[in-house]
Scaffold this active site. Structure first.
Site, PDB file in Angstrom:
ATOM      1  N   GLY A 159      62.980   4.213 146.673  1.00  0.00           N
ATOM      2  CA  GLY A 159      61.764   3.992 145.882  1.00  0.00           C
ATOM      3  C   GLY A 159      62.022   3.084 144.701  1.00  0.00           C
ATOM      4  O   GLY A 159      63.003   2.332 144.676  1.00  0.00           O
TER       5      GLY A 159
ATOM      6  N   LEU B  10      60.255   0.516 143.968  1.00  0.00           N
ATOM      7  CA  LEU B  10      60.300  -0.732 144.741  1.00  0.00           C
ATOM      8  C   LEU B  10      60.093  -1.957 143.860  1.00  0.00           C
ATOM      9  O   LEU B  10      59.278  -1.937 142.935  1.00  0.00           O
ATOM     10  CB  LEU B  10      59.233  -0.706 145.839  1.00  0.00           C
ATOM     11  CG  LEU B  10      59.298   0.481 146.801  1.00  0.00           C
ATOM     12  CD1 LEU B  10      58.203   0.367 147.861  1.00  0.00           C
ATOM     13  CD2 LEU B  10      60.662   0.592 147.471  1.00  0.00           C
ATOM     14  N   HIS B  11      60.846  -3.005 144.150  1.00  0.00           N
ATOM     15  CA  HIS B  11      60.697  -4.290 143.450  1.00  0.00           C
ATOM     16  C   HIS B  11      60.678  -5.389 144.503  1.00  0.00           C
ATOM     17  O   HIS B  11      60.748  -5.103 145.717  1.00  0.00           O
ATOM     18  CB  HIS B  11      61.810  -4.490 142.423  1.00  0.00           C
ATOM     19  CG  HIS B  11      63.188  -4.267 142.979  1.00  0.00           C
ATOM     20  ND1 HIS B  11      63.726  -5.056 143.976  1.00  0.00           N
ATOM     21  CD2 HIS B  11      64.121  -3.331 142.709  1.00  0.00           C
ATOM     22  CE1 HIS B  11      64.924  -4.626 144.278  1.00  0.00           C
ATOM     23  NE2 HIS B  11      65.200  -3.571 143.540  1.00  0.00           N
TER      24      HIS B  11
ATOM     25  N   HIS C 229      62.999  -5.132 147.478  1.00  0.00           N
ATOM     26  CA  HIS C 229      62.583  -4.240 148.571  1.00  0.00           C
ATOM     27  C   HIS C 229      61.463  -4.884 149.387  1.00  0.00           C
ATOM     28  O   HIS C 229      61.423  -4.754 150.613  1.00  0.00           O
ATOM     29  CB  HIS C 229      62.055  -2.916 148.017  1.00  0.00           C
ATOM     30  CG  HIS C 229      63.075  -2.097 147.304  1.00  0.00           C
ATOM     31  ND1 HIS C 229      63.066  -1.913 145.938  1.00  0.00           N
ATOM     32  CD2 HIS C 229      64.145  -1.403 147.772  1.00  0.00           C
ATOM     33  CE1 HIS C 229      64.070  -1.136 145.594  1.00  0.00           C
ATOM     34  NE2 HIS C 229      64.749  -0.818 146.685  1.00  0.00           N
TER      35      HIS C 229
ATOM     36  N   GLY D 227      69.820  -4.591 152.140  1.00  0.00           N
ATOM     37  CA  GLY D 227      70.052  -5.764 151.301  1.00  0.00           C
ATOM     38  C   GLY D 227      71.524  -6.127 151.209  1.00  0.00           C
ATOM     39  O   GLY D 227      72.395  -5.252 151.208  1.00  0.00           O
TER      40      GLY D 227
ATOM     41  N   GLN E 292      77.877  -1.278 151.021  1.00  0.00           N
ATOM     42  CA  GLN E 292      77.019  -0.335 151.759  1.00  0.00           C
ATOM     43  C   GLN E 292      76.657  -0.906 153.133  1.00  0.00           C
ATOM     44  O   GLN E 292      76.744  -0.215 154.149  1.00  0.00           O
ATOM     45  CB  GLN E 292      75.750  -0.074 150.938  1.00  0.00           C
ATOM     46  CG  GLN E 292      74.665   0.671 151.689  1.00  0.00           C
ATOM     47  CD  GLN E 292      73.516   1.082 150.796  1.00  0.00           C
ATOM     48  OE1 GLN E 292      73.630   2.057 150.068  1.00  0.00           O
ATOM     49  NE2 GLN E 292      72.401   0.369 150.848  1.00  0.00           N
TER      50      GLN E 292
ATOM     51  N   VAL F  51      67.538 -10.933 146.458  1.00  0.00           N
ATOM     52  CA  VAL F  51      66.470 -11.604 145.704  1.00  0.00           C
ATOM     53  C   VAL F  51      66.868 -11.574 144.231  1.00  0.00           C
ATOM     54  O   VAL F  51      67.389 -10.569 143.732  1.00  0.00           O
ATOM     55  CB  VAL F  51      65.114 -10.884 145.920  1.00  0.00           C
ATOM     56  CG1 VAL F  51      64.003 -11.578 145.136  1.00  0.00           C
ATOM     57  CG2 VAL F  51      64.778 -10.851 147.402  1.00  0.00           C
TER      58      VAL F  51
ATOM     59  N   SER G   6      66.680  -1.693 141.045  1.00  0.00           N
ATOM     60  CA  SER G   6      65.827  -0.677 140.400  1.00  0.00           C
ATOM     61  C   SER G   6      66.400  -0.292 139.046  1.00  0.00           C
ATOM     62  O   SER G   6      65.698   0.232 138.186  1.00  0.00           O
ATOM     63  CB  SER G   6      65.729   0.564 141.279  1.00  0.00           C
ATOM     64  OG  SER G   6      65.267   0.199 142.558  1.00  0.00           O
TER      65      SER G   6
HETATM   66  O1  PAF Z   1      70.390   1.283 149.041  1.00  0.00           O
HETATM   67  C1  PAF Z   1      69.749   2.327 148.840  1.00  0.00           C
HETATM   68  O2  PAF Z   1      68.671   2.318 148.227  1.00  0.00           O
HETATM   69  C2  PAF Z   1      70.302   3.670 149.322  1.00  0.00           C
HETATM   70  O3  PAF Z   1      71.682   3.713 149.219  1.00  0.00           O
HETATM   71  C3  PAF Z   1      69.848   4.023 150.740  1.00  0.00           C
HETATM   72  C4  PAF Z   1      70.371   3.045 151.768  1.00  0.00           C
HETATM   73  C5  PAF Z   1      68.318   4.067 150.803  1.00  0.00           C
HETATM   74  C6  PAF Z   1      70.368   5.414 151.132  1.00  0.00           C
HETATM   75  O4  PAF Z   1      69.897   6.396 150.276  1.00  0.00           O
END
Ligand code: PAF
Length: 282
Positions: free
Chosen positions: A28, A30-31, A34, A147, A153, A176, A186
């Protein structure tokens, strides 16, 4: 746009879908970053496909001293943005719904998690892999978009998908940036005006090192030095790490001989920012 809060309802819906489903996992707040992942998901799903956004602040990936309780949760705004962007379904469970009491299984990756953010955030990637694996099982997407700003990740999730045979494609989407180069996050909302003014130093430092590689520099120690020197020019910044690692295995390298990741994490006040640049010799 449907909003689904229960695991059982999500699972039931997913079992009935016949079209192409693309998932964008988020926490969440969101920007534009996202929203570009959502656009990428729509391109992959096609007009007839289903774009699912999950909004779940995953407690498992926050350390005891991290910002779980103060993590922004502007749900109404997030839902409005998803609706405007043509998302078909938002999955927004709460923590008790996602994690049954007494749960005892996690998903752990053991090579790529050791360095970079894994070193300063023990347990973080186990939390990420566990929740992402659960989301894949619940939503059953054909593809999922992540992203490239969170390079480690993305690399770990690709590994998890490969090693555990999840039947889906992982799509990496470009970072971005603000006009001054700061990667959207965020967490940028926590920066004071003075910290915000200094934060683009991270991108500048990475670009400077990238330029040195293009000019022929191959020594990882020298490149790290270039990054650290530039970061030191920002008095409000405190470097967590500045690393030069193999872009695939994320292991430290002595020289740039294959695609290589330059990666930085730095604190501005209590806010930890990350960014990266992949350099190759071509
Ligand atoms: O990148 C994120 O916002 C989080 O690590 C994810 C992939 C939604 C998992 O909670």
């Amino acid at each position: 746009m449907k909003v689904v809060r229960s695991v059982a309802a999500m699972s039931r819906l997913a079992a009935a879908w016949k079209n192409c489903v693309v998932l964008v996992p988020t926490m969440g707040a969101l920007h534009e970053g996202h929203l570009s992942l959502i656009d990428r998901a729509r391109r992959a799903a096609g007009r007839e496909g289903t774009v699912v956004v999950s909004i779940f602040v995953n407690p498992l990936q926050f350390g005891p001293k991290e910002d779980l309780s103060r993590y922004p949760r502007p749900l109404r705004r997030d839902l409005a943005l998803c609706r405007e962007r043509g998302v078909d379904l938002v999955f927004h469970p709460d923590a008790d719904e996602m994690y049954a009491p007494g749960r005892s299984v996690t998903v752990d990756e053991s090579l790529l998690t050791g360095g970079l953010c894994g070193r300063s955030r023990p347990g973080h990637f186990s939390g990420v892999c566990t929740v992402v694996a659960k989301l894949f099982n619940l939503v059953r997407p054909h593809a999922a978009v992540f992203g490239q700003k969170d390079y480690q990740q993305l690399a770990i999730i690709r590994r998890m998908v490969r090693d555990l045979n999840f039947p889906l494609e992982i799509i990496g989407s470009e970072t971005v940036r603000e006009s001054d180069g700061l990667a959207l996050s965020s967490r940028n909302v926590y920066l004071t005006p003075a910290e915000r003014a200094e934060a683009p130093v991270i991108r500048r430092a990475l670009l400077l090192a990238g330029k040195r590689v293009r000019a022929g520099e191959r020594d990882a120690g020298i490149l790290r030095g270039v990054i650290e020197k530039e970061l030191a020019a920002a008095p409000l910044g405190r470097v967590d790490y500045a690393e030069v690692v193999d872009a695939e295995t994320l292991q430290p390298v002595a020289r740039v001989e294959r695609p290589t990741l330059l990666a930085v994490a730095a604190y501005f006040g209590r806010t930890r920012l990350i960014d990266n640049l992949v350099v190759s010799l071509k």
